[in-house]
Design a protein around this motif. Structure first.
Motif, PDB file in Angstrom:
ATOM      1  N   LYS A 380      53.303  -3.213  28.038  1.00 60.29           N
ATOM      2  CA  LYS A 380      53.557  -2.031  28.721  1.00 60.29           C
ATOM      3  C   LYS A 380      52.372  -1.846  29.709  1.00 60.29           C
ATOM      4  O   LYS A 380      52.789  -1.259  30.937  1.00 60.29           O
ATOM      5  CB  LYS A 380      53.431  -0.816  27.851  1.00 60.29           C
ATOM      6  N   SER A 381      51.194  -1.959  29.505  1.00 57.93           N
ATOM      7  CA  SER A 381      50.145  -1.760  30.513  1.00 57.93           C
ATOM      8  C   SER A 381      50.458  -2.930  31.707  1.00 57.93           C
ATOM      9  O   SER A 381      50.119  -2.621  32.794  1.00 57.93           O
ATOM     10  CB  SER A 381      48.908  -2.066  30.170  1.00 57.93           C
ATOM     11  N   LEU A 382      50.859  -4.167  31.446  1.00 59.25           N
ATOM     12  CA  LEU A 382      50.933  -5.286  32.158  1.00 59.25           C
ATOM     13  C   LEU A 382      52.144  -4.781  33.496  1.00 59.25           C
ATOM     14  O   LEU A 382      51.845  -4.976  34.490  1.00 59.25           O
ATOM     15  CB  LEU A 382      51.157  -6.726  31.603  1.00 59.25           C
ATOM     16  N   GLU A 383      53.413  -4.525  32.747  1.00 62.10           N
ATOM     17  CA  GLU A 383      54.350  -4.014  33.469  1.00 62.10           C
ATOM     18  C   GLU A 383      54.181  -2.889  34.454  1.00 62.10           C
ATOM     19  O   GLU A 383      54.662  -2.824  35.511  1.00 62.10           O
ATOM     20  CB  GLU A 383      55.484  -4.018  32.661  1.00 62.10           C
ATOM     21  N   TYR A 384      53.412  -2.101  34.021  1.00 65.58           N
ATOM     22  CA  TYR A 384      52.845  -0.486  34.786  1.00 65.58           C
ATOM     23  C   TYR A 384      52.335  -1.345  35.945  1.00 65.58           C
ATOM     24  O   TYR A 384      52.272  -0.759  37.087  1.00 65.58           O
ATOM     25  CB  TYR A 384      52.067   0.172  33.726  1.00 65.58           C
ATOM     26  N   LEU A 385      51.111  -2.265  35.926  1.00 68.20           N
ATOM     27  CA  LEU A 385      50.108  -2.657  36.714  1.00 68.20           C
ATOM     28  C   LEU A 385      50.732  -3.608  37.893  1.00 68.20           C
ATOM     29  O   LEU A 385      50.808  -3.163  39.125  1.00 68.20           O
ATOM     30  CB  LEU A 385      49.111  -3.598  36.344  1.00 68.20           C
ATOM     31  N   MET A 386      52.109  -4.237  37.487  1.00 70.54           N
ATOM     32  CA  MET A 386      52.983  -4.731  38.380  1.00 70.54           C
ATOM     33  C   MET A 386      53.638  -3.958  39.174  1.00 70.54           C
ATOM     34  O   MET A 386      53.780  -4.187  40.415  1.00 70.54           O
ATOM     35  CB  MET A 386      53.794  -6.027  37.664  1.00 70.54           C
ATOM     36  N   ARG A 387      54.032  -2.864  38.771  1.00 71.41           N
ATOM     37  CA  ARG A 387      54.670  -1.755  39.515  1.00 71.41           C
ATOM     38  C   ARG A 387      53.792  -1.332  40.203  1.00 71.41           C
ATOM     39  O   ARG A 387      54.224  -0.963  41.560  1.00 71.41           O
ATOM     40  CB  ARG A 387      55.660  -0.792  38.606  1.00 71.41           C
ATOM     41  N   VAL A 388      52.500  -0.899  40.059  1.00 74.66           N
ATOM     42  CA  VAL A 388      51.526  -0.312  41.025  1.00 74.66           C
ATOM     43  C   VAL A 388      51.438  -1.282  42.229  1.00 74.66           C
ATOM     44  O   VAL A 388      51.263  -0.867  43.303  1.00 74.66           O
ATOM     45  CB  VAL A 388      50.451   0.020  40.177  1.00 74.66           C
ATOM     46  N   ILE A 389      50.998  -2.572  41.730  1.00 76.13           N
ATOM     47  CA  ILE A 389      50.836  -3.520  42.920  1.00 76.13           C
ATOM     48  C   ILE A 389      51.993  -3.385  43.925  1.00 76.13           C
ATOM     49  O   ILE A 389      51.919  -3.649  45.086  1.00 76.13           O
ATOM     50  CB  ILE A 389      50.893  -5.092  42.323  1.00 76.13           C
ATOM     51  N   ARG A 390      53.250  -3.677  43.290  1.00 78.57           N
ATOM     52  CA  ARG A 390      54.400  -3.769  44.113  1.00 78.57           C
ATOM     53  C   ARG A 390      54.468  -2.542  45.047  1.00 78.57           C
ATOM     54  O   ARG A 390      54.921  -2.451  46.257  1.00 78.57           O
ATOM     55  CB  ARG A 390      55.869  -3.568  43.311  1.00 78.57           C
ATOM     56  N   LYS A 391      53.955  -1.307  44.783  1.00 80.36           N
ATOM     57  CA  LYS A 391      54.136  -0.097  45.387  1.00 80.36           C
ATOM     58  C   LYS A 391      53.157  -0.154  46.701  1.00 80.36           C
ATOM     59  O   LYS A 391      53.151   0.464  47.553  1.00 80.36           O
ATOM     60  CB  LYS A 391      53.746   1.134  44.760  1.00 80.36           C
ATOM     61  N   ILE A 392      51.967  -1.011  46.283  1.00 79.42           N
ATOM     62  CA  ILE A 392      50.869  -1.212  47.356  1.00 79.42           C
ATOM     63  C   ILE A 392      51.173  -1.888  48.516  1.00 79.42           C
ATOM     64  O   ILE A 392      50.938  -1.797  49.655  1.00 79.42           O
ATOM     65  CB  ILE A 392      49.532  -1.595  46.750  1.00 79.42           C
ATOM     66  N   LYS A 393      52.285  -2.861  48.319  1.00 82.79           N
ATOM     67  CA  LYS A 393      52.951  -3.646  49.182  1.00 82.79           C
ATOM     68  C   LYS A 393      52.222  -4.426  49.864  1.00 82.79           C
ATOM     69  O   LYS A 393      51.814  -4.634  51.171  1.00 82.79           O
ATOM     70  CB  LYS A 393      53.704  -2.778  50.392  1.00 82.79           C
ATOM     71  N   PRO A 394      51.285  -5.477  49.157  1.00 78.62           N
ATOM     72  CA  PRO A 394      50.288  -6.395  49.764  1.00 78.62           C
ATOM     73  C   PRO A 394      51.072  -7.512  50.646  1.00 78.62           C
ATOM     74  O   PRO A 394      52.389  -7.746  50.285  1.00 78.62           O
ATOM     75  CB  PRO A 394      49.473  -6.833  48.795  1.00 78.62           C
TER      76      PRO A 394
END
Length: 535
Positions: A380-394
């Motif tokens: 759950k933490s891993l998937e949450y982190l990936m969603r945050v990174i996606r929002k950052i739009k690197p």
């Protein structure tokens, strides 16, 4: 006739042999040095930080949702494919030279068998020996009669030791603990944490199996050998960080990963005037950003208005603040406007995109070396982190991970995968460091020994050290709309130049796998470096 249960370890060993990469010495590129490589070389003597893949989060674990593809067909006979040693790797490569019965005298064979080659030979003998035995433990003092000609005495002794270890693992997997403990005792009598790579490897793996048996039998007493070892290294353990950093200066694997990652970020920033790098849990020394800043500064046509580093950390470490000051001083000396921010979070679930300070016109890169795998035990933490990174739009996300499968719930699977993987790591330490090197001892004791015990001995929530291969990561990243970006030929060429700086560099190579790099030791994949963009 053997039952299917008794085939367990033999099948896993056979699977590993059938896909075992051959040992090869890559042809390193010897062309002229380019600016980026020169920058890295000049900074190489600075304090080098590299997050060890063996030291990971100890929070509760749950089953990781991604599964490896099923391996081949079921093991259906007692024989093993005899030409396993000459099977091609995933990519074209030379085949491994394994001594056979018609070899010349071993003294005429200049090429010493690597640790991994010895494991493969022991595995073949292990399967062949079981095919002709009804009671493999009838003579525990000499459970296997190694008959390989063309081997030196040391090589034959190592293979005998590995055979005993394999037998103890099989008996442990069958829950025949009394027999397994007798075999472990043999391993203990023949292995030392001060011996050659095989002896040290067997030392830690037999220790882990013993711990596994103790847990299965409800005995959780501290391992006496481990306590003695820690006592002997007490002085060194008081300064673990220094020992680890010195270790990574001498063994090329980590520097190859870090260099290829930073070069990829450098290429994808594409002369942006405002640069923002978000670093996930690796910014404790910051040499990678010294390299990046000097490389940018060396490009006269690249005008920089500002470079910002945001370090995201889940544990407090005063070294990060020291890094901040050192990077700021370096940037000032290069006339580069620079800022550094630390985001300290108690848990990944506390991290959110609003914590990232964004400025208009910034080009953002995310760098995540050996961090995502610490969250495999917490999907759950891993998937949450990936969603945050996606929002950052690197514009680019560069990820470095261990290239191994240590997630299986089956003991024999984890044991065999770990034995081959750490066999290659121990081999790299033997080639690059002296036998009495204190940094090697600390690295094996604190990082790798701890990881082996957790992978082999722990189950369920207690098994927190888990790794998956890049093919599994690819499937995972696809769920978040991530597209793999091919690492460039220039990055490969520059990376090979870095490898060439090491005396033991001819054993380290980079294999192109799809778009990513697999960093190998004598043909055994150790780490992967990959780059991704969000669609």
């Amino acid at each position: 006739m053997f039952t299917s249960e008794k085939f367990a370890l033999r099948k896993v060993v056979d699977d590993n042999l059938s896909v075992a990469p051959s040992e090869t010495r890559s042809n390193l590129i010897k062309d002229h040095q380019k600016p980026f490589h020169s920058n890295f070389e000049n900074l190489g003597k600075l304090y080098f930080d590299f997050t060890s893949p063996g030291v990971q989060n100890t929070s509760k674990a749950t089953d990781f949702q991604l599964k490896e593809d099923e391996k081949g067909s079921a093991f259906s006979s007692l024989g093993i494919v005899k030409d396993y040693a000459s099977r091609p790797r995933k990519m074209n490569a030379d085949t491994m030279n394994v001594p056979s019965s018609n070899n010349e005298d071993p003294e005429t064979n200049d090429q010493k068998l690597s640790t991994t080659a010895r494991i493969r030979m022991a595995s073949q003998e292990f399967i062949d020996s079981y095919s002709s035995k009804d009671d493999e433990t009838s003579q525990l003092s000499h459970p296997f009669a190694v008959s390989f000609s063309g081997l030196s005495d040391d090589e034959a002794k190592d293979i005998q030791l590995l055979l005993t270890l394999l037998a103890s693992a099989e008996k442990t997997g069958q829950k025949q603990f009394k027999c397994a403990l007798k075999l472990i005792e043999l391993c203990s009598n023949m292995s030392l944490n001060e011996g050659n790579p095989v002896e040290r490897l067997v030392y830690y793996f037999s220790e882990a199996i013993h711990m596994k048996i103790n847990r299965e039998m409800g005995r959780l007493a501290c391992n006496e050998r481990e306590s003695m070892q820690i006592f002997d290294l007490r002085e060194a353990l008081m300064n673990v960080d220094t020992c680890i950093s010195e270790f990574h200066l001498k063994v090329p694997l980590s520097q190859v990963c870090q260099f290829s990652s930073i070069h990829t970020i450098f290429e994808n920033l594409n002369k942006a005037t405002k640069i923002h790098v978000i670093d996930l849990e690796s910014c404790r020394a910051g040499i990678q950003y010294l390299v990046l800043m000097q490389a940018i500064a060396s490009c006269s046509e690249w005008h920089i208005d500002h470079i910002k580093i945001t370090a995201v950390a889940t544990s407090s470490d005063p070294k990060i603040k020291d890094t901040c000051k050192r990077l700021a001083d370096f940037a000032k000396s290069m006339n580069i406007p620079f800022s550094f921010k630390i985001i300290m979070i108690g848990d990944v679930l506390d991290f959110n995109v609003d914590m990232i300070e964004r400025n208009e016109g910034e080009k953002v890169a995310v760098y995540a070396p050996f961090f995502l795998s610490t969250l495999i035990a917490k999907p759950k933490s891993l998937e949450y982190l990936m969603r945050v990174i996606r929002k950052i739009k690197p514009c680019i996300t560069v990820i470095t991970e261990v290239e191994a499968n240590h997630t299986s719930s089956a003991f024999v699977d984890r044991f065999t995968e770990a034995l081959f993987f750490y066999g290659a790591l121990f081999d790299s330490m033997s080639d690059c460091l002296a036998d009495d090197d204190l940094n090697r001892k600390v690295m094996e004791s604190v990082c790798y020994g701890k990881a082996i015990r957790n992978i082999v001995a722990a189950d369920g929530d207690e098994r927190t050290i888990r790794h998956i291969c890049v093919d599994v990561w690819r499937k995972f990243f696809q769920r978040f709309g991530m597209l793999e970006i091919e690492l460039t030929d220039e990055t490969l060429n520059e990376t090979n130049l870095v490898i060439g700086n090491f005396k033991c560099g001819n054993s380290c190579s980079v294999l192109v796998d799809g778009g990513c790099f697999l960093v190998e030791w004598k043909g055994v994949p150790i780490f992967s470096v990959s780059a991704w963009k969000f669609i």
